[in-house]
Scaffold this motif. Structure first.
Motif, short mmCIF file in Angstrom:
data_model
loop_
_atom_site.label_atom_id
_atom_site.label_comp_id
_atom_site.label_asym_id
_atom_site.label_seq_id
_atom_site.Cartn_x
_atom_site.Cartn_y
_atom_site.Cartn_z
N ALA A 1 1.23 10.23 -6.62
CA ALA A 1 0.92 9.13 -5.70
C ALA A 1 1.29 7.81 -6.38
CB ALA A 1 -0.56 9.13 -5.34
N ALA B 1 -1.29 3.72 -10.54
CA ALA B 1 -1.64 2.51 -9.80
C ALA B 1 -0.96 1.28 -10.38
CB ALA B 1 -3.17 2.31 -9.84
N ALA C 1 -4.40 10.40 -1.56
CA ALA C 1 -4.14 10.20 -2.99
C ALA C 1 -4.89 11.22 -3.84
CB ALA C 1 -4.52 8.78 -3.41
N SER D 1 0.83 -1.20 0.00
CA SER D 1 0.00 0.00 0.00
C SER D 1 0.87 1.25 0.00
CB SER D 1 -0.87 0.01 1.26
OG SER D 1 -1.69 1.14 1.29
N GLY E 1 -6.37 6.92 3.05
CA GLY E 1 -5.33 6.77 2.03
C GLY E 1 -5.78 7.30 0.68
N LEU E 2 -7.06 7.05 0.35
CA LEU E 2 -7.59 7.55 -0.91
C LEU E 2 -7.79 9.06 -0.85
CD1 LEU E 2 -8.49 6.97 -3.74
CD2 LEU E 2 -10.67 6.14 -2.87
N PHE F 1 -9.17 0.00 -4.55
CA PHE F 1 -9.55 1.30 -4.00
C PHE F 1 -10.92 1.21 -3.34
CE2 PHE F 1 -6.76 1.77 -7.56
CZ PHE F 1 -5.82 2.69 -7.13
N LEU G 1 0.86 4.00 -6.21
CA LEU G 1 -0.24 3.25 -5.59
C LEU G 1 -0.18 1.76 -5.88
CD1 LEU G 1 -2.99 5.85 -6.53
CD2 LEU G 1 -2.03 5.48 -4.23
N ARG H 1 -2.09 10.19 -9.93
CA ARG H 1 -2.25 8.91 -9.25
C ARG H 1 -1.90 7.79 -10.24
NH1 ARG H 1 -5.17 12.65 -7.45
NH2 ARG H 1 -6.30 12.73 -9.41
N TRP I 1 -3.39 -1.79 -1.65
CA TRP I 1 -4.62 -1.22 -1.12
C TRP I 1 -4.53 0.29 -0.95
CZ3 TRP I 1 -8.92 -4.06 -0.88
CH2 TRP I 1 -8.78 -5.45 -0.92
N CYS I 2 -5.60 0.98 -1.30
CA CYS I 2 -5.71 2.43 -1.08
C CYS I 2 -7.14 2.69 -0.61
CB CYS I 2 -5.41 3.18 -2.37
SG CYS I 2 -5.43 4.97 -2.18
#
Length: 256
Positions: free
Chosen positions: A105, A127, A119, A64, A115-116, A133, A107, A125, A110-111
């Motif tokens: 961010a 990923a 972000a 994460s 955390g989101l 998410f 990523l 962002r 897990w976000c």
């Protein structure tokens, strides 16, 4: 890596790109009050450095960037301490959102929840292919607040409502389709995808990018006509930096 405090490590390369790593926050990089304040202090210290070109926000593990806020700590709160806890998280998100240079961010995994929100406060962002998410707060008896308010602006009201009211998680391809993330890396390619974005930013005028970020933040708040008119003066001020003259002349010289 330079350790700014127990929860914030910083590595800076020769290009002025900083990787800020959230440290000592467990395998999922959970935001306790101590972690939240440590990372905020890191951002506030770095914000004073005019030579930073970009910041990559990362977690210490590959599980994460930030898994969420600390439920063990939140379970013991009352009204007053809950407001103090969430104010600290708000201040971290604002330190990210108001950071003068672009923030990316990174990523993996897990976000969730807080955390989101962090972000969402970043400019970009990126990923991993298997990132997940979600906004699970209503399942543990609290609403999603503070920088969850950025979500309708990012993904529209319907999708934001879905995230914060159903508490269902979405996968990386869905997050990309919704506009929640900007890029999904292929398996094993997260750092390469982050570096691609860094290189794009480094091609731009550093002062112009800082000015553009500040404008975007104002555009979020202001009515349209005010946004348009405000930017006239900002355009003029960009010529005081010398960047337009240097970069435009370089462009013209290459065209010859």
């Amino acid at each position: 890596m330079e350790v700014l405090n127990p929860h914030c490590g910083v590595h800076r390369d020769a290009r002025g790109v900083v990787r800020l790593t959230i440290c000592n926050a467990g395998s999922l990089n959970i935001l306790s009050s101590a972690v939240t304040n440590g990372v905020r202090e890191g951002f506030e210290k770095l914000a004073k450095d005019p030579d930073i070109r970009a910041v990559i926000l990362a977690g210490q593990s590959e599980k994460s960037m930030i898994g969420g806020a600390d439920i063990k700590e939140m379970a013991k709160l009352d009204q007053k301490s809950a407001e103090a806890f969430i104010t600290q998280l708000r201040d971290l998100c604002e330190a990210v959102r108001k950071f003068p240079a672009p923030v990316i961010a990174r990523l993996p995994g897990w976000c969730l929840g807080g955390g989101l929100e962090v972000a969402a406060a970043c400019d970009f962002r990126i990923a991993a292919h298997d990132a997940m998410f979600g906004m699970p707060e209503v399942r543990v008896g609290i609403p999603s607040v503070i920088h969850a308010a950025l979500l309708p602006r990012l993904i529209g009201w319907g999708r934001a409502r879905w995230l914060v009211m159903t508490a269902e998680n979405i996968d990386a391809p869905t997050a990309l389709a919704w506009g929640l993330v900007d890029k999904v890396a292929p398996q094993g390619g997260l750092d390469a995808a982050v570096e691609h974005t860094v290189k794009a930013l480094l091609e731009c005028g550093p002062q112009a990018l800082r000015s553009q970020k500040a404008l975007l933040r104002q555009w979020e708040e202001l009515p349209l006509t005010e946004s348009v008119n405000l930017s006239v003066g900002v355009f003029g001020q960009s010529y005081l930096t010398g960047e337009p003259q240097r970069l435009m002349q370089g462009f013209l010289d290459r065209k010859r």
